[in-house]
Write an enzyme that holds these catalytic residues in place. Structure first.
Site, mmCIF file in Angstrom:
data_model
loop_
_atom_site.group_PDB
_atom_site.id
_atom_site.type_symbol
_atom_site.label_atom_id
_atom_site.label_comp_id
_atom_site.label_asym_id
_atom_site.label_seq_id
_atom_site.Cartn_x
_atom_site.Cartn_y
_atom_site.Cartn_z
ATOM 1 C CB CYS A 60 2.301 -53.157 -12.260
ATOM 2 S SG CYS A 60 1.836 -53.054 -14.010
ATOM 3 C CB CYS B 120 13.022 -62.007 -15.568
ATOM 4 S SG CYS B 120 11.408 -61.192 -15.626
ATOM 5 C CB CYS C 270 5.236 -65.632 -16.158
ATOM 6 S SG CYS C 270 4.330 -64.374 -17.079
ATOM 7 C CD GLU D 151 10.022 -60.278 -5.674
ATOM 8 O OE1 GLU D 151 9.796 -60.453 -4.472
ATOM 9 O OE2 GLU D 151 9.449 -60.937 -6.574
ATOM 10 C CB CYS E 245 -0.476 -59.923 -12.856
ATOM 11 S SG CYS E 245 1.253 -59.449 -12.581
ATOM 12 C CB CYS F 94 -2.998 -57.935 -15.512
ATOM 13 S SG CYS F 94 -2.484 -56.906 -16.918
#
Length: 377
Positions: A136, A129, A359, A111, A143, A140
């Site tokens: 990932c 972005c 974010c 994305e 996230c 975290c």
């Protein structure tokens, strides 16, 4: 040039049938394109022309390269391809933010987010972005991308391709004012492809952005920070901090268990970021976790004397987590404490949260469902 590219060209020169896997020009830098043309018997300037067509003009067909001889274009049609990202889905937020889901050649999805900006004259500009990985590995806690797990690295061509594909969707006269590598993935965990992509995007003949208009966000891979800053001087660096003590940060950001705050901040103090640049420290604020006045005072002490700015990011919610977003008054109180300590501090305005484009909200819902049983809206 990578060895597999050289071998394919050698096969082509030998008069053998072109390889079944054509050379992908997407993500090749100017030097590689010059070498490619030379090895195909063309003058070096042809490589520079192709570079301009690929990145400045964003063409997706060899026939559009009008200053390239037809004979050479025919050779390129046989031996090479122009990889174009396929738009799988587009979402538009109430605030004008647009999220693009790109389908990659192997069926994976990543994305990108187009974020609206306006200058003083009311002319629309955009920030873009970009993602650097499918999923990932950093884990975290706050996230959504982390819940995908790590799927694979993106190539330099797939990173740059997000910019090229998104640029085609801009209206006439519009452009991207900023590019941020803050999407899915950890850029420094995909070091070589990220560096190559950044060099292409900031190349003066690529019609991307200047180095000062591109920022790379990292969770703090201490072993690669200095290498990155040296490889792409002038590019903005944002470090995801999120806590001022190791116990809290270790729970939120698992990489802190390998490189603690002392190692991270110590390295940041020594980085050659340039006299006119500041390191940005991103700080996602979580109610009752890291948003107290004492947290702000500890953060001020941690960053004292460091040329930096702090970007406060009130947490953007998604289903299936125990976190809550702090109130605006708490965020502003936190910011005032940082300002009183002499730090530069800003609060990021969330955009695109209603379409999971803010974010920490980017993810492939199919992969989330497979890993967790949750299906984001």
């Amino acid at each position: 040039m990578e060895q597999d590219v050289k071998s394919k060209i050698a096969t082509y020169q030998a008069g053998v049938r072109p390889p079944s896997q054509p050379i992908d020009l997407a993500g090749m830098d100017e030097e590689e394109l010059v070498s490619l043309c030379e090895e195909m018997g063309e003058p070096p300037y042809r490589g520079r022309q192709i570079f301009s067509w690929l990145y400045a003009h964003g063409v997706n067909k060899f026939s559009q390269m009008t200053n390239i001889p037809k004979g050479f274009r025919a050779k390129l049609e046989e031996a090479a391809r122009l990889e174009i990202l396929e738009l799988d889905r587009e979402s538009r937020s109430l605030d004008g933010t647009e999220k693009y889901v790109w389908r990659l050649r192997d069926g994976a999805r990543v994305e990108s987010v187009r974020i609206p900006m306006r200058n003083v004259n009311g002319v629309m500009r955009w920030s873009l972005c970009i993602s650097t990985q499918v999923g990932c590995a950093m884990g975290c806690a706050f996230c959504l991308t982390a819940k995908m797990g790590f799927i694979r690295q993106l190539s330099a061509g797939e990173i740059v391709g997000q910019f090229l594909a998104a640029r085609r969707l801009l209206a006439t006269g519009e452009r991207f004012h900023n590019i941020v590598l803050m999407g899915m993935g950890e850029p420094l965990d995909n070091f070589d492809a990220t560096v190559k992509a950044v060099k292409i995007l900031t190349h003066p003949r690529a019609n991307g952005v200047s180095a000062k208009r591109l920022t790379v966000s990292t969770v703090g891979i201490v072993s690669r920070l200095r290498d990155f800053v040296s490889a792409v001087p002038g590019v903005g660096l944002a470090v995801s901090l999120h806590a001022a003590d190791d116990e809290t940060r270790g729970k939120l950001v698992p990489v802190n268990r390998k490189w603690n705050l002392r190692a991270l901040i110590g390295e940041c103090r020594e980085l050659p970021v340039g006299e006119r640049r500041r390191i940005t420290f991103e700080y996602v604020m979580l109610r009752g976790v890291n948003d107290s006045g004492q947290d702000a005072k500890e953060l001020s002490k941690l960053l004292k004397g460091l040329k930096c700015k702090v970007n406060l990011i009130p947490w953007n919610p998604f289903p299936g987590t125990p976190f809550e977003r702090p109130g605006d008054e708490r965020v502003e109180e936190f910011r005032r404490i940082l300002l009183a300590a002499g730090l530069v501090a800003t609060t990021r305005i969330a955009k695109g949260a209603d379409i999971l484009a803010a974010c920490g909200q980017l993810a492939d819902p199919r992969q989330i469902a497979e890993n967790t049983g949750l299906t984001p809206p």
